[in-house]
Design a protein around this motif. Structure first.
Motif, short mmCIF file in Angstrom:
data_model
loop_
_atom_site.label_atom_id
_atom_site.label_comp_id
_atom_site.label_asym_id
_atom_site.label_seq_id
_atom_site.Cartn_x
_atom_site.Cartn_y
_atom_site.Cartn_z
N GLY A 129 0.81 -1.22 0.00
CA GLY A 129 0.00 0.00 0.00
C GLY A 129 0.84 1.26 0.00
O GLY A 129 0.55 2.22 -0.73
N THR A 130 1.89 1.25 0.81
CA THR A 130 2.78 2.41 0.86
C THR A 130 3.52 2.59 -0.47
O THR A 130 3.63 3.72 -0.98
N LEU A 131 4.01 1.51 -1.04
CA LEU A 131 4.73 1.59 -2.31
C LEU A 131 3.81 2.09 -3.42
O LEU A 131 4.21 2.94 -4.24
N ALA A 132 2.57 1.61 -3.45
CA ALA A 132 1.62 2.06 -4.48
C ALA A 132 1.31 3.54 -4.32
O ALA A 132 1.19 4.27 -5.32
N ARG A 136 2.22 6.43 -7.10
CA ARG A 136 0.88 6.48 -7.70
C ARG A 136 0.93 6.98 -9.14
O ARG A 136 1.77 7.81 -9.50
N THR A 137 0.02 6.44 -9.95
CA THR A 137 -0.16 6.70 -11.38
C THR A 137 0.97 6.10 -12.23
O THR A 137 0.95 6.25 -13.45
N THR A 138 1.93 5.40 -11.62
CA THR A 138 2.98 4.76 -12.39
C THR A 138 2.61 3.29 -12.63
O THR A 138 1.61 2.78 -12.11
N ILE A 144 0.48 -3.17 -8.66
CA ILE A 144 0.10 -3.54 -7.29
C ILE A 144 -1.42 -3.55 -7.14
O ILE A 144 -2.00 -4.48 -6.57
N THR A 145 -2.08 -2.53 -7.67
CA THR A 145 -3.54 -2.47 -7.58
C THR A 145 -4.19 -3.66 -8.28
O THR A 145 -5.14 -4.26 -7.76
N GLY A 146 -3.67 -4.02 -9.45
CA GLY A 146 -4.21 -5.16 -10.18
C GLY A 146 -4.01 -6.47 -9.43
O GLY A 146 -4.94 -7.30 -9.34
N VAL A 147 -2.80 -6.67 -8.90
CA VAL A 147 -2.52 -7.90 -8.16
C VAL A 147 -3.37 -7.98 -6.90
O VAL A 147 -3.93 -9.04 -6.57
#
Length: 327
Positions: A129-132, A136-138, A144-147
């Motif tokens: 969550g922190t990495l995403a 963000r937007t990359t 990460i969101t998809g996985v």
């Protein structure tokens, strides 16, 4: 930290704990009353469990009198609730064993698996969550969101079967079933609970990661973050002091909602991995019609969920400024 600040922090924590307990006490009372009413609603009797089809009206009346089930309902409830408060959950209709002892043995196994699953969910969920949020937007954020979306829809029993097939059967790295107490070796104990814990953790990882990302992105767009940048604060201090503290709330809150799911998921997961835990005991007791055992399972589950949610509320007060102000 000064003594005054320590006293204020302790006072806020005590107030939150008292408020949470004040909310959960009536919930506990209502839940235990409904739980005790299960016997009357089920129509089951210890004579039916012990004698089966050979039970006669006379034998049913005799055995129910021995168990005190011919007394008024509220009298039975009062006696049962008093024993519950003293830690006595009664005896099993099926074999006369002490339910508190049986539940304690099973709870050690289930809480080991659920606790490790929760730890995995917190570590990986907060990490992803922190990495995403930071990216963000990359493509990292989108991946990460998809996985996380994908693993959130994977049932724990499917994940468990796949893990057994890969790591236990194909590779032979870990045992496929059973449980070994920690007293016989931490490594051996961990080897037996790691696969069921991973199977249970997927939903927690995905929800914590998504909630944390959303909270951090929302906090990063607030005016106080812009003000911190203008004042020349370092990015590290801005993130930990302002963004993380104000954006972590939804992720911590979702942990309180996930704990009951971990206990409930233990029923299926323990069946797959052959673990004689809390979930297996609940399922076998329900199949046998052992109402006191089922009641004991529900009472312990209620207590665990209440205690965990009180802890979550206290943690929220300590780490998020809005919660500390009662917002």
């Amino acid at each position: 930290m000064s003594a005054a600040r320590i006293r204020r922090a302790a006072g806020r924590t005590a107030a939150v704990a008292a408020r949470s307990i004040g909310i959960f006490v009536p919930v506990f009372l209502v839940a235990t009353f409904v739980t005790f009413a299960l016997r009357s609603l089920s129509g089951l009797s210890p004579a039916q469990v012990q004698l089966g089809e050979s039970a006669t009206p006379e034998s049913i009346a005799r055995i129910e009198h021995e168990w005190g089930l011919d007394r008024p309902f509220l009298t039975q409830y009062g006696d049962w609730f008093g024993k519950v408060l003293a830690g006595d959950l009664g005896t099993s209709w099926y074999n006369g064993a002490d339910i508190s002892r049986l539940l304690a043995e099973g709870a050690v196994i289930s809480l080991s698996v659920a606790g490790l699953a929760l730890l995995i969910g917190v570590v990986l969920g907060f990490g992803f969550g922190t990495l995403a949020a930071l990216r963000r937007t990359t493509w990292i954020d989108r991946t990460i969101t998809g996985v996380m979306t994908f693993i959130s829809v994977m049932p724990s029993f499917v994940v468990g079967i796949v893990l057994v097939a890969v790591f236990a059967v194909s590779l032979g790295w870990l045992p496929s079933a059973g449980y070994v107490p920690a007293e016989r070796g931490t490594g051996l104990w961990l080897a037996h609970i790691i696969l069921p814990a991973i199977a249970l953790s997927f939903d927690t990882v995905s929800d914590v990661a998504r909630q944390l990302r959303a909270g951090l992105v929302a906090a990063a767009s607030e005016n106080y973050v812009t003000g911190a940048v203008v004042r020349g604060l370092s990015p590290r201090r801005i993130f930990f002091r302002h963004i993380l503290r104000n954006g972590i709330g939804p992720a911590v809150t979702v942990l309180g909602l996930k704990f009951p799911n971990l206990l409930g998921g233990a029923v299926v997961t323990e069946s797959i991995f052959g673990m004689p835990g809390f979930g297996q005991f609940a399922a076998s007791s329900a199949q046998r019609g052992d109402v006191p055992a089922v009641q004991g399972v529900l009472v312990v589950s209620i207590v665990l969920v209440v205690v965990f949610n009180v802890l979550v509320n206290i943690i929220l007060t300590r780490v998020t400024p809005a919660s500390a102000r009662g917002v």
